[in-house]
Design a protein around this motif. Sequence first.
Motif, short mmCIF file in Angstrom:
data_model
loop_
_atom_site.label_atom_id
_atom_site.label_comp_id
_atom_site.label_asym_id
_atom_site.label_seq_id
_atom_site.Cartn_x
_atom_site.Cartn_y
_atom_site.Cartn_z
N ILE A 1 -7.12 -0.57 -4.74
CA ILE A 1 -7.29 -1.94 -4.24
C ILE A 1 -7.05 -2.95 -5.37
O ILE A 1 -6.58 -4.07 -5.12
N GLY A 2 -7.34 -2.54 -6.59
CA GLY A 2 -7.08 -3.41 -7.74
C GLY A 2 -5.61 -3.69 -7.97
O GLY A 2 -5.26 -4.59 -8.73
N ILE A 3 -4.75 -2.92 -7.31
CA ILE A 3 -3.31 -3.18 -7.36
C ILE A 3 -2.89 -4.09 -6.21
O ILE A 3 -2.23 -5.11 -6.42
N THR A 4 -3.29 -3.73 -5.01
CA THR A 4 -2.77 -4.43 -3.83
C THR A 4 -3.40 -5.80 -3.58
O THR A 4 -2.69 -6.76 -3.27
N ALA A 5 -4.72 -5.90 -3.72
CA ALA A 5 -5.40 -7.17 -3.42
C ALA A 5 -4.91 -8.32 -4.30
O ALA A 5 -4.56 -9.39 -3.79
N PRO A 6 -4.87 -8.16 -5.62
CA PRO A 6 -4.39 -9.28 -6.44
C PRO A 6 -2.90 -9.58 -6.25
O PRO A 6 -2.48 -10.73 -6.38
N THR B 1 -1.60 0.91 0.00
CA THR B 1 -1.08 0.66 -1.35
C THR B 1 0.41 0.95 -1.42
O THR B 1 1.19 0.16 -1.98
N VAL B 2 0.83 2.07 -0.86
CA VAL B 2 2.25 2.45 -0.87
C VAL B 2 3.08 1.42 -0.09
O VAL B 2 4.15 0.99 -0.54
N ILE B 3 2.58 1.01 1.07
CA ILE B 3 3.30 0.03 1.89
C ILE B 3 3.48 -1.29 1.14
O ILE B 3 4.58 -1.87 1.12
N VAL B 4 2.40 -1.77 0.51
CA VAL B 4 2.47 -3.05 -0.21
C VAL B 4 3.43 -2.95 -1.39
O VAL B 4 4.27 -3.85 -1.60
N LEU B 5 3.33 -1.89 -2.17
CA LEU B 5 4.20 -1.74 -3.34
C LEU B 5 5.66 -1.64 -2.94
O LEU B 5 6.55 -2.23 -3.60
N LEU B 6 5.95 -0.91 -1.87
CA LEU B 6 7.33 -0.80 -1.39
C LEU B 6 7.86 -2.15 -0.93
O LEU B 6 9.00 -2.54 -1.25
N ALA B 7 7.03 -2.88 -0.18
CA ALA B 7 7.45 -4.19 0.33
C ALA B 7 7.74 -5.16 -0.81
O ALA B 7 8.75 -5.88 -0.80
N VAL B 8 6.86 -5.19 -1.81
CA VAL B 8 7.05 -6.10 -2.94
C VAL B 8 8.26 -5.70 -3.77
O VAL B 8 9.05 -6.55 -4.21
N ALA B 9 8.44 -4.39 -3.99
CA ALA B 9 9.58 -3.92 -4.79
C ALA B 9 10.91 -4.17 -4.10
O ALA B 9 11.89 -4.58 -4.74
N LEU B 10 10.97 -3.97 -2.79
CA LEU B 10 12.23 -4.13 -2.06
C LEU B 10 12.60 -5.59 -1.81
O LEU B 10 13.78 -5.91 -1.65
N MET C 1 5.47 -10.99 7.30
CA MET C 1 5.30 -9.78 6.49
C MET C 1 4.16 -9.97 5.50
O MET C 1 3.31 -9.08 5.33
N ILE C 2 4.13 -11.13 4.84
CA ILE C 2 3.05 -11.40 3.87
C ILE C 2 1.69 -11.41 4.57
O ILE C 2 0.71 -10.87 4.07
N SER C 3 1.65 -12.02 5.75
CA SER C 3 0.38 -12.09 6.49
C SER C 3 -0.08 -10.71 6.93
O SER C 3 -1.27 -10.38 6.85
N ILE C 4 0.85 -9.89 7.39
CA ILE C 4 0.50 -8.53 7.84
C ILE C 4 0.03 -7.69 6.66
O ILE C 4 -0.97 -6.95 6.76
N LEU C 5 0.73 -7.77 5.55
CA LEU C 5 0.33 -7.01 4.35
C LEU C 5 -1.05 -7.45 3.88
O LEU C 5 -1.88 -6.62 3.47
N THR C 6 -1.30 -8.75 3.95
CA THR C 6 -2.62 -9.26 3.56
C THR C 6 -3.71 -8.72 4.49
O THR C 6 -4.79 -8.33 4.03
N ALA C 7 -3.41 -8.68 5.79
CA ALA C 7 -4.37 -8.13 6.75
C ALA C 7 -4.66 -6.66 6.46
O ALA C 7 -5.82 -6.22 6.53
N LEU C 8 -3.64 -5.90 6.12
CA LEU C 8 -3.83 -4.48 5.78
C LEU C 8 -4.73 -4.33 4.56
O LEU C 8 -5.66 -3.53 4.55
N VAL C 9 -4.44 -5.12 3.52
CA VAL C 9 -5.21 -5.02 2.27
C VAL C 9 -6.66 -5.40 2.50
O VAL C 9 -7.58 -4.71 2.04
N ILE C 10 -6.89 -6.49 3.20
CA ILE C 10 -8.26 -6.95 3.43
C ILE C 10 -9.05 -5.94 4.25
O ILE C 10 -10.22 -5.67 3.97
N SER C 11 -8.42 -5.37 5.24
CA SER C 11 -9.11 -4.42 6.12
C SER C 11 -9.61 -3.20 5.36
O SER C 11 -10.71 -2.71 5.63
N VAL C 12 -8.82 -2.72 4.42
CA VAL C 12 -9.26 -1.54 3.67
C VAL C 12 -10.08 -1.92 2.45
O VAL C 12 -10.66 -1.04 1.79
#
Length: 267
Positions: A19-24, A138-147, A175-186
């Motif tokens: 979470i320290g990777i995805t949330a910030p 975490t994998v989803i967020v990192l892939l989205a940001v990298a791509l 996409m940003i809103s959905i990724l944020t929702a995923l991160v916050i939920s977990v």
Amino acid sequence: MEIITSEFFQRALIGGLLIGITAPLMGLFLVLRRLSMIGDTLAHVSIAGVALGFLIGVYPIGVGLVFALAATFAIEKLRKAYKTYAELSIAIIMSGGVALASLLFTLGKGFNVNVNGYLFGSIYTLDDIDLIMIAIVTVIVLLAVALHAKELFLLTFDEDAASVSGLPTKYFNMMISILTALVISVSIKIVGALLVSALLTIPTACSLIIARSFRQSIVTVVIIAELAVVGGLLIAGVWNLAPGGSIVLLLIALLLLLLTFRRRITT
């Protein structure tokens, strides 16, 4: 320091580091776009989902995720309806989330103790399913940001220019809103819904002081968040304190330290 070798602490550490990777990371995009309050809104809506999950006997984080995603689409719809007053969408959805959560709390008083863990964090109770969910996000967020790093950079700093250049801004906004929702939920089981916005915003506040470029900001927010997570967990474990609160207070201490250090340099 026997607690470090404990299985529950190692689970907490793994979950916290992820979470320290995805949330910030997501918080960086939200803060730079002046949308930091979305984090609080989705967290409150997620709690309503968690409460419903306990009430109907379904995996609480999963139901919270569904609620957060639904809130994301609702916010986007309301933002279109109130283009001049876009912040209204956030206020409306937050109010609805708090109201629904309070209603569900009264319907299921027997699970109030469990829900408290999601309000203030219960990182020591993470199980295998929780860790798998966190790892997937975490994998989803990192892939989205990298791509889509270039597209996200342009969208963050000049949405009008991004739109004129042909970038599908609606798609990337969603996409940003959905990724944020995923991160916050977990994240709510780690630091709690009432504190999750701190993990989204305070690392970015710190990076704005020391980073000199967008790329540096991406690296800085993650490093600061990871330091706070590890340090907060160690402090909480040794002195038997609340882990979520310890992480957030350590983040605030780091921010104050950086602010003080900057003032001394400029004076």
